[in-house]
Design a protein around this motif. Structure first.
Motif, short mmCIF file in Angstrom:
data_model
loop_
_atom_site.label_atom_id
_atom_site.label_comp_id
_atom_site.label_asym_id
_atom_site.label_seq_id
_atom_site.Cartn_x
_atom_site.Cartn_y
_atom_site.Cartn_z
N GLU A 143 13.08 66.12 73.63
CA GLU A 143 13.93 65.83 72.48
C GLU A 143 13.79 66.95 71.46
N ASP A 144 14.83 67.19 70.72
CA ASP A 144 14.80 68.31 69.78
C ASP A 144 14.34 67.82 68.42
N ASN A 191 10.57 65.43 61.50
CA ASN A 191 10.33 64.37 62.49
C ASN A 191 8.86 64.35 62.90
N SER A 192 8.31 65.53 63.05
CA SER A 192 6.90 65.61 63.42
C SER A 192 6.02 64.97 62.36
N SER A 196 14.26 68.54 59.01
CA SER A 196 13.48 69.75 58.86
C SER A 196 12.81 69.75 57.49
N ILE A 197 11.57 70.18 57.44
CA ILE A 197 10.86 70.22 56.16
C ILE A 197 11.46 71.32 55.29
N HIS A 218 15.57 69.39 48.95
CA HIS A 218 15.92 68.12 48.32
C HIS A 218 14.97 67.79 47.17
N ILE A 219 13.69 67.94 47.43
CA ILE A 219 12.71 67.62 46.38
C ILE A 219 12.85 68.59 45.22
N VAL A 220 13.05 69.86 45.55
CA VAL A 220 13.20 70.86 44.49
C VAL A 220 14.40 70.53 43.62
N ARG A 221 15.48 70.09 44.25
CA ARG A 221 16.69 69.77 43.50
C ARG A 221 16.49 68.53 42.64
#
Lengths: 645, 459
Positions: B89-90, B95-96, B229-230, B237-240
């Motif tokens: 799976e990709d 996700n990890s 993806s981190i 997202h967090i930065v924004r």
């Protein structure tokens, strides 16, 4: 001796602002003599030049140069501190209309010898020009094309000097301090994102972005600056120059740099009434030290300090029961009577304040009489005015010799005397008034800022959750089309006034059109929109007759644009738009349409299509009685004509 | 060396090396040799140096045994627990993280498995501690990338660049985007410039993929379930979100009643648990000089970025260029990067008969190098055979490589199990795994491999 002269730092002071931000006060007197905290602004400027290491000042006057000459002469006689070391040269030219003209004149006359300091008459500062000039020379060693170093002061976004002026966005290379982008925003602009060219960002490893800068109008110039103005006749203002250089950096082989002032240095420009007020307070608070309210007097300090930044001349008189709250300056021989309150205000000499007067945030010049029970909030009152009892003024600018009648209640207007014989008051339209809410309707003076009642600078630096993420707002009308519309209105108004040939006007409109890259259908729209927005309509008593006259006069212009069905629709849309936006056309949409119909500009079919559109889109004018009536009439008329066929 | 107990560490080593050239067959990115050890060893070694006793390592299912084998041969004291994610799976990096979320009990340090650096990890951690940050990141400012000629086919593909805005005064990370998100103009929220006085927009920084993050960020990640993806999604997202304000409770209530928006937003997680906010109110400390706003502009969510000075060595082995560069630099930086002295540059179990091998070369276990060879700046893996009259310059030989007699290789990368037959003359070539280069081949900038697709991008 010659060698000595080469080392003397030259400064060019441009003595006019070339705008009407301080009219009518600066119509009679030159800007240089406008008192700031009791002292003519020119004294501050010259003093700051001297303390900053400048040895020679060239004052360039375009208006009333004799008054400036008198003032300088008087100062020299009185041995005002700066006059001892500063060599002042006054150049006057009546033909110069812009700053660009001034620079071209300076170039032609070869007035500057080398690197020089360029300041406006409105720059109040205590910086060290010598050090900045040295820095600029260093920059020039690295980059031969360095033309100008612009001087900025960093402040917080909430600072009144930013919120009350055009805010500036500056992008510069982080390493070399070379300016990459320079953009001015209107005050309180709602734009939510700034955009930078990607290519430019990727070319520089670090781009510095500043948005909270005070532009004090100070620049350190290379000798190449005046010739640059001469070579580019379209450079009219400092901004034109900056933008011209930035856009054509390669062609002109010039570049701009910036420098940031240190924390203990002050620099600000007085650009409008609000910044005027702010700078006055800053001077009173001694932020501009060594410039202060004692600047023009060397040894005759006659002020009495009373705490809380309250200063008064020793020979002024206060009654026992009056209150001075804070930041007050009272000139010689002035008197404040019982139960009056003064705060954050400057009062000139020989003024009389009556009983129970409240003065807040106001600037009162000399020989003013304010009678009992007046309230003066955020006003500017020029020399020799009389304000009768029970008046209530807020955000009013009163020019000299005006007498305000008893019991007047005035807000946000300009009072001036129209004629010296006729003592009636001319109230300039409150449209161009003092609060920013009127900005959209104030037509020509979009730079004019008056005082306002209270400061409300609590603009949050947070956007609401959603708007932070959606970066693209829907803008109402893009900038260019707005300018285009304004230009068309100007051309038409001038043409109407001077009775110009319509052919010329069409030519003019078309050239503006190409300048702003306006689509043809937009041109149709804007021409009609402009016709219905002409300034004469605004003040006209009988709007409809005026519209009729206008339509008649401009018939060839209209015929040139409104030919096809599509253009007729553009025209009708413009009518709709104008009737919604222009107050003087309110409720008259039907009549306007009728006039157009009678003038054979629009045809019946298009009208019906348009009417359907109106109803469909629920346009605010679709239910107007005049519109409904007109279409009823149209229906009948068409039926009649069918019958007669 | 004191122990770091307040953090857990996770090394993300499940990358497939999508930016590496396709040479046919599978090569796991974290096992690429850099100097004597595989890439992943460097991140584990760094954690060990800065006081971690154990760490989690996220790896692909199919790589697990290889990685275990490889790490066993390396000197490591740190305990590492391999956590597998399915290779068919990709999965993205987020996700990890979600996969291991149940094991995370403290704040977390996330390190990419392909990082080689001599940075003091404590600098990042201290930045995080100092400001009680939600997130601290690390960016290298290495200046203009050195131009090197790469083995393999020439390509013009440009690497994507990050656009990073950092407020110099407060070290806040305020904007993060990728240059490819924009076409002609970069759009930056204007509120950002109003709020922060000295923003610098960087376009040439290298994201080290080192993240120190609050524990609640993991809970948020699990709860919101929208990130894969981190780097690409979560961090931006967090930065924004720093620019937003928590919705006030009334508004919120109204919304949940209507059942419109019941999913929690990030501010429900970012709650001061202790007395931090009260202490901040009482303290005279402020992180910015101008304006009247409180400390940290009263933000609850704060991201920071550390940019160490230009001399810091930092590289991520995720492209052929960086793989190549890291190999050519690792020996000169060895002590700084690993904190140890490389004792067995030439493995004791190898058989090196030539004397013409220079200081900048290493030889792996059980490799045999014949007498009449000349080896310069070359890394020879384990179980390699190099026959007589071979000249190797600036080459990387992975394990089980055979170079037959009379070959001259310059600036080549030879993958595992490949064989170069007699008399070849190769420059700037890539030789894929288990490929046999026929004798007397000569080539420059070529790829020798069993790939289906030769239109590959390098760089």
């Amino acid at each position: 001796m010659e060698n000595d002269k080469d080392n003397v730092i030259q400064a060019v002071v441009i003595m006019d602002l070339f705008n009407s931000n301080f009219s009518p006060i600066c119509n009679q007197n030159p800007m240089g003599l406008l008192p700031v905290a009791g002292i003519p602004i020119i004294d501050y400027v010259l003093e700051s030049l001297v303390s900053g290491g400048v040895g020679e000042a060239i004052l360039f006057c375009c208006q009333d140069s004799f008054k400036i000459k008198d003032h300088i002469k008087k100062c020299k006689e009185n041995k005002v501190p700066w006059s001892i070391t500063l060599d002042v040269q006054i150049i006057s030219s009546d033909t110069c209309q812009t700053m660009g003209d001034v620079m071209r004149e300076i170039d032609a006359a070869g007035l500057v010898r080398g690197y020089f300091v360029l300041v406006g008459i409105n720059s109040i500062t205590n910086i060290n020009f010598t050090a900045l000039l040295e820095q600029h020379k260093q920059t020039c060693k690295k980059d031969k094309g360095a033309a100008m170093t612009l001087v900025y002061k960093e402040v917080a976004w909430e600072h009144p000097l930013i919120s009350n002026d055009k805010s500036l966005l500056l992008a510069a290379d982080g390493r070399t301090h070379k300016i990459l982008m320079h953009q001015k925003y209107k005050p309180k602009s709602k734009e939510s994102a700034v955009s930078l060219p990607l290519e430019c960002v990727l070319q520089h490893s670090e781009v510095k972005l500043y948005h909270n800068l005070v532009d004090a109008g100070i620049a350190i110039c290379s000798p190449s600056v005046p010739p640059l103005f001469s070579d580019n006749f379209d450079f009219q203002t400092r901004n034109d120059f900056i933008h011209g250089i930035l856009i054509n950096e390669d062609i002109l082989a010039s570049s701009l740099y910036y420098t940031m002032l240190k924390e203990n240095q002050y620099a600000a420009a007085i650009t409008n009434w609000k910044t005027y007020q702010t700078v006055c307070w800053d001077i009173l608070h001694n932020w501009v030290y060594p410039l202060s309210i004692e600047t023009d007097s060397f040894y005759k300090n006659t002020f009495m300090f009373m705490g809380n930044h309250i200063f008064r001349k020793t020979n002024s008189s206060l009654s026992r029961s009056c209150t001075l709250v804070e930041d007050v300056l009272i000139g010689a021989q002035s008197h404040i009577s019982d139960m009056s309150t003064v705060s954050k205000s400057m009062i000139g000499s020989n003024c009389m304040m009556g009983n129970d007067v409240v003065i807040h945030g106001s600037h009162i010049m000399n020989n003013v009489v304010i009678k009992d029970n007046c309230q003066i909030l955020n006003c500017f009152v020029d020399d020799n005015c009389v304000i009768e009892a029970h008046s209530n003024l807020e955000g009013v600018v009163v020019s000299n010799n005006v007498c305000v009648k008893e019991g007047s209640k005035l807000r946000g207007i300009i009072l001036e005397e129209t004629d010296s014989n006729d003592k009636t008051l001319k109230k300039t339209s409150s449209e161009s008034g003092t609060e920013w809410e009127n900005e959209s309707s104030g037509k020509e003076d979009d730079e004019y800022v008056g005082f306002e009642k209270e400061w409300s600078d609590s603009e949050s630096c947070y956007s609401s959750d959603s708007s932070a993420e959606s970066s693209l707002p829907d803008s109402p009308i893009p900038e260019d089309t707005n300018i285009f519309l304004q230009e068309v209105i100007d051309s038409l108004a001038r043409g109407y006034e001077d009775n110009l040939k319509c052919d010329y006007l069409i030519l003019e409109i078309n050239s503006s059109r190409y300048a702003y890259n306006i689509q043809l259908n937009e041109v149709n729209f804007f021409v009609v929109r402009a016709l219905l927005s002409m300034p004469i309509l605004e003040n006209s008593k009988n709007v409809l007759t005026t519209v009729k006259d206008i339509l008649k006069f401009f018939r060839p212009v209209i015929a040139n644009y409104i030919k096809t069905k599509l253009s007729i629709m553009d025209c009708l849309k413009a009518v709709e738009d104008s009737c919604i936006k222009n107050s003087w056309l309110e409720g008259r949409a039907g009549q306007i349409i009728h006039l157009l119909y009678e003038a054979d500009i629009v045809d019946e079919d298009s009208l019906l299509v348009w009417y359907e559109d109106l109803k469909e889109n629920e346009s605010p004018i679709s239910n107007q009685t005049s519109i409904v009536k007109f279409f009823e009439w149209l229906q009948e008329a068409s039926e009649e004509s069918e019958e007669s066929d | 060396m004191h122990k770091i107990l307040e953090f857990q560490a996770v090394v993300l080593a499940a990358g497939r090396g999508s930016r590496m050239p396709d040479v046919g067959g599978t090569v796991s990115k974290c096992l690429l040799p850099v100097g004597p050890y595989p890439v992943i060893w460097y991140s584990l070694n760094m954690l060990e140096r800065y006081g971690f006793q154990d760490t989690m390592v996220v790896v692909l299912d199919e790589d697990k045994s290889n990685i275990l084998n490889a790490l066993e041969k390396c000197p490591l004291k740190i305990k590492y627990e391999l956590i597998v994610i399915p290779s068919d799976e990709d999965w993205g990096t987020a996700n990890s993280l979600k996969h291991i979320s149940s094991r995370v009990t403290t704040d977390l340090i996330v390190i990419s498995g392909d990082l080689i650096t001599n940075i003091n990890l404590n600098e990042v951690v201290n930045l995080y501690r100092k400001h009680d940050a939600a997130l601290a990141t690390l960016f290298f400012n290495n200046g203009p990338e050195e131009w090197i000629e790469l083995p393999g086919l020439k390509s013009k593909a440009k690497p994507d660049r990050d656009l990073v805005c950092i407020d110099k005064e407060t070290e806040r990370l305020v904007f993060l985007a990728s240059a490819s998100d924009f076409e002609e103009n970069v759009k930056i929220p204007r509120v950002l410039l109003k709020k922060f006085g000295s923003i610098s927009l960087f376009s040439r920084l290298l994201d080290a993929h080192v993240y120190v993050m609050k524990n609640w960020l993991i809970s948020y990640l699990v709860e919101s379930d929208k990130f894969t993806s981190i780097k690409g999604e979560l961090i931006p997202h967090i930065v924004r979100k720093q620019l937003s304000r928590p919705k006030n409770p009334l508004e919120k209530k109204g919304m949940s009643e209507k059942n419109v928006d019941i999913c929690k937003d990030v501010f429900d997680f970012a709650i001061d648990k202790g007395y931090e906010s009260k202490i901040r109110q009482m303290s005279a400390y402020n992180d910015h000089k101008l304006g009247s706003k409180g400390v940290y502009y009263n933000d609850t969510l704060r991201c920071y970025a550390l940019i160490p000075d230009k001399n810091t060595f930092g590289i991520r082995v995720n492209t052929l260029a960086s793989f190549y560069l890291s190999n050519s630099k690792i020996l000169s930086k060895w002590v700084e990067v690993t904190g140890t002295v490389l004792s067995d540059r030439i493995n004791l179990n190898s058989e090196v008969k030539t004397k013409q091998i220079d200081e900048a070369s290493t030889v792996g276990e059980k490799s045999v190098i014949a007498e009449k060879t000349s080896i310069k700046c070359t890394f020879v893996g384990a179980n390699c055979v190099i026959e007589n009259k071979v000249r190797l310059t600036n080459c990387i030989l992975m394990n089980n490589v055979t170079i037959k007699e009379g070959c001259v290789l310059q600036d080549c990368v030879v993958y595992t199990g490949a064989t170069v037959d007699t008399g070849c003359n190769l420059q700037y070539c890539l030789i894929g795994p288990h490929h046999v280069v026929p004798s007397s081949t000569s080539g420059k900038h070529q790829l020798f491999a069993e790939t289906t697709d030769n239109m590959i991008t390098l760089g």
